[in-house]
Design a protein around this motif. Structure first.
Motif, PDB file in Angstrom:
ATOM      1  N   VAL A 172       0.839  -1.202   0.000  1.00  0.00           N
ATOM      2  CA  VAL A 172       0.000   0.000   0.000  1.00  0.00           C
ATOM      3  C   VAL A 172       0.868   1.244   0.000  1.00  0.00           C
ATOM      4  CG1 VAL A 172      -1.709   1.324   1.298  1.00  0.00           C
ATOM      5  CG2 VAL A 172      -1.952  -1.160   1.097  1.00  0.00           C
ATOM      6  N   VAL A 173       1.900   1.234   0.829  1.00  0.00           N
ATOM      7  CA  VAL A 173       2.814   2.376   0.866  1.00  0.00           C
ATOM      8  C   VAL A 173       3.451   2.590  -0.499  1.00  0.00           C
ATOM      9  CG1 VAL A 173       4.964   3.262   1.848  1.00  0.00           C
ATOM     10  CG2 VAL A 173       3.277   2.168   3.338  1.00  0.00           C
ATOM     11  N   VAL A 239      -2.300   3.754   4.367  1.00  0.00           N
ATOM     12  CA  VAL A 239      -3.627   3.320   3.924  1.00  0.00           C
ATOM     13  C   VAL A 239      -3.877   3.951   2.562  1.00  0.00           C
ATOM     14  CG1 VAL A 239      -4.525   3.052   6.265  1.00  0.00           C
ATOM     15  CG2 VAL A 239      -4.736   5.258   5.110  1.00  0.00           C
ATOM     16  N   PRO A 240      -4.748   3.340   1.727  1.00  0.00           N
ATOM     17  CA  PRO A 240      -4.945   3.878   0.379  1.00  0.00           C
ATOM     18  C   PRO A 240      -5.382   5.346   0.401  1.00  0.00           C
ATOM     19  CG  PRO A 240      -5.904   1.682   0.548  1.00  0.00           C
ATOM     20  CD  PRO A 240      -5.509   2.074   1.936  1.00  0.00           C
ATOM     21  N   LEU A 241      -4.745   6.157  -0.456  1.00  0.00           N
ATOM     22  CA  LEU A 241      -5.145   7.553  -0.582  1.00  0.00           C
ATOM     23  C   LEU A 241      -6.489   7.630  -1.285  1.00  0.00           C
ATOM     24  CD1 LEU A 241      -1.817   9.344  -1.605  1.00  0.00           C
ATOM     25  CD2 LEU A 241      -3.054   9.561   0.557  1.00  0.00           C
ATOM     26  N   ARG A 242      -7.407   8.393  -0.706  1.00  0.00           N
ATOM     27  CA  ARG A 242      -8.748   8.537  -1.250  1.00  0.00           C
ATOM     28  C   ARG A 242      -9.153  10.007  -1.212  1.00  0.00           C
ATOM     29  NH1 ARG A 242     -10.972   3.400  -1.182  1.00  0.00           N
ATOM     30  NH2 ARG A 242      -9.999   1.900   0.258  1.00  0.00           N
ATOM     31  N   ALA A 243     -10.296  10.281  -1.802  1.00  0.00           N
ATOM     32  CA  ALA A 243     -10.815  11.646  -1.762  1.00  0.00           C
ATOM     33  C   ALA A 243     -11.028  12.107  -0.327  1.00  0.00           C
ATOM     34  CB  ALA A 243     -12.125  11.718  -2.543  1.00  0.00           C
ATOM     35  N   GLU A 244     -11.344  11.137   0.570  1.00  0.00           N
ATOM     36  CA  GLU A 244     -11.634  11.486   1.969  1.00  0.00           C
ATOM     37  C   GLU A 244     -10.382  11.486   2.857  1.00  0.00           C
ATOM     38  OE1 GLU A 244     -12.961   8.858   0.380  1.00  0.00           O
ATOM     39  OE2 GLU A 244     -14.861   9.776  -0.283  1.00  0.00           O
ATOM     40  N   SER A 245      -9.213  11.149   2.306  1.00  0.00           N
ATOM     41  CA  SER A 245      -7.993  11.120   3.128  1.00  0.00           C
ATOM     42  C   SER A 245      -7.727  12.485   3.745  1.00  0.00           C
ATOM     43  CB  SER A 245      -6.790  10.719   2.269  1.00  0.00           C
ATOM     44  OG  SER A 245      -6.932   9.407   1.778  1.00  0.00           O
ATOM     45  N   LEU A 246      -7.404  12.489   5.032  1.00  0.00           N
ATOM     46  CA  LEU A 246      -7.128  13.749   5.714  1.00  0.00           C
ATOM     47  C   LEU A 246      -5.737  14.248   5.348  1.00  0.00           C
ATOM     48  CD1 LEU A 246      -8.593  13.279   9.308  1.00  0.00           C
ATOM     49  CD2 LEU A 246      -9.555  14.569   7.387  1.00  0.00           C
ATOM     50  N   VAL A 247      -5.674  15.511   4.964  1.00  0.00           N
ATOM     51  CA  VAL A 247      -4.422  16.175   4.630  1.00  0.00           C
ATOM     52  C   VAL A 247      -4.187  17.264   5.672  1.00  0.00           C
ATOM     53  CG1 VAL A 247      -3.186  17.562   2.926  1.00  0.00           C
ATOM     54  CG2 VAL A 247      -4.639  15.661   2.189  1.00  0.00           C
TER      55      VAL A 247
END
Length: 253
Positions: A172-173, A239-247
């Motif tokens: 995943v990384v 964890v997989p990067l998604r639209a909801e991933s916190l930045v």
């Protein structure tokens, strides 16, 4: 991690902490061979490879060149595993310099036979510490390989370098970092967009929501991914990067 030093598979003793020599190519292109104790301060992160990266029909490995944003140039690799690890070194914010095949390490076995080994990578961290890296899948480490890896560990201990023996990295990384690596070039730094992204992500916020708040995603996302690569901004790549991933705000190199 490497095995405990001193005893190799089959009960053979490992090399002592003395008797190592190093051969490398100096900035003028000349090959030098010196005792290990005399080269601890050499800038191996700038060294030319001591071996060629050969390509030929039917070879099992896939060599190539990785353009490193850290080194500002190409770093060679001899397999996809090495490519993944040079990419991860390039992504590591603590690393400020990388080279491949930086030197030959020479020593003698107890029987007096000369042995040599060229580690895969040398990396310099921002605190000045050095890291020597060997890449080998866990299921392809035979007794002769262990002997060389453990000798390299002993040599690194002698001069205060960290030694890493690495296998397949987390999938995943690797996928996340490989995606971000597509935006590692400085051309993706567009100052007005960078300024807007810093303001929007001054507090943790979902990736796409924050990007949309700055402008057209087609223009904003490449800059956002570049800032994630360079750690100006941060997201969890485990964890997989998604639209909801916190930045959130990152830590600059």
């Amino acid at each position: 991690m490497v095995r405990a030093l001193g005893v190799l598979p089959g009960g053979a003793a490992g090399p002592s902490a003395e008797g190592f020599e190093v051969a490398y190519i100096d900035p003028g292109g000349s090959e030098l061979r010196r005792p290990l104790a005399d080269v601890w301060a050499v800038r191996f992160e700038d060294a030319a490879p001591v071996r060629e990266f050969k390509s030929y029909e039917g070879q099992r490995h896939l060599p190539g060149l990785w353009w490193s944003s850290t080194a500002g140039g190409h770093v060679g690799y001899e397999s996809w595993l090495e490519r993944d690890h040079v990419m991860l070194l390039d992504f590591d914010p603590a690393v400020v310099g990388i080279s491949s095949q930086p030197f030959w390490l020479f020593w003698a076995s107890e029987a007096g036979k000369g042995i040599s080994h060229a580690p895969d990578y040398f990396a310099r961290r921002g605190d000045g510490c050095a890291v020597v890296v060997d890449c080998r899948p866990a299921d392809r480490r035979g007794p002769r390989d262990w002997a060389k890896f453990e000798a390299t560990q002993t040599a690194c201990d002698q001069v205060g370098w960290e030694f890493r023996l690495v296998g397949a990295p987390d999938a995943v990384v690797v996928r996340n970092v490989r995606w971000l690596a597509g935006y590692r070039h400085p051309r993706h730094w567009l100052e007005p967009v960078v300024r807007g992204l810093r303001e929007v992500f001054a507090e943790p916020r979902p990736l796409m929501e924050g990007a949309a708040a700055v402008g057209d995603s087609v223009a904003v996302l490449p800059v956002l991914f570049h800032l994630l690569w360079s750690h100006e901004l941060a997201a969890d790549v485990a964890v997989p990067l998604r639209a909801e991933s916190l930045v959130s705000p990152g830590v600059r190199r």
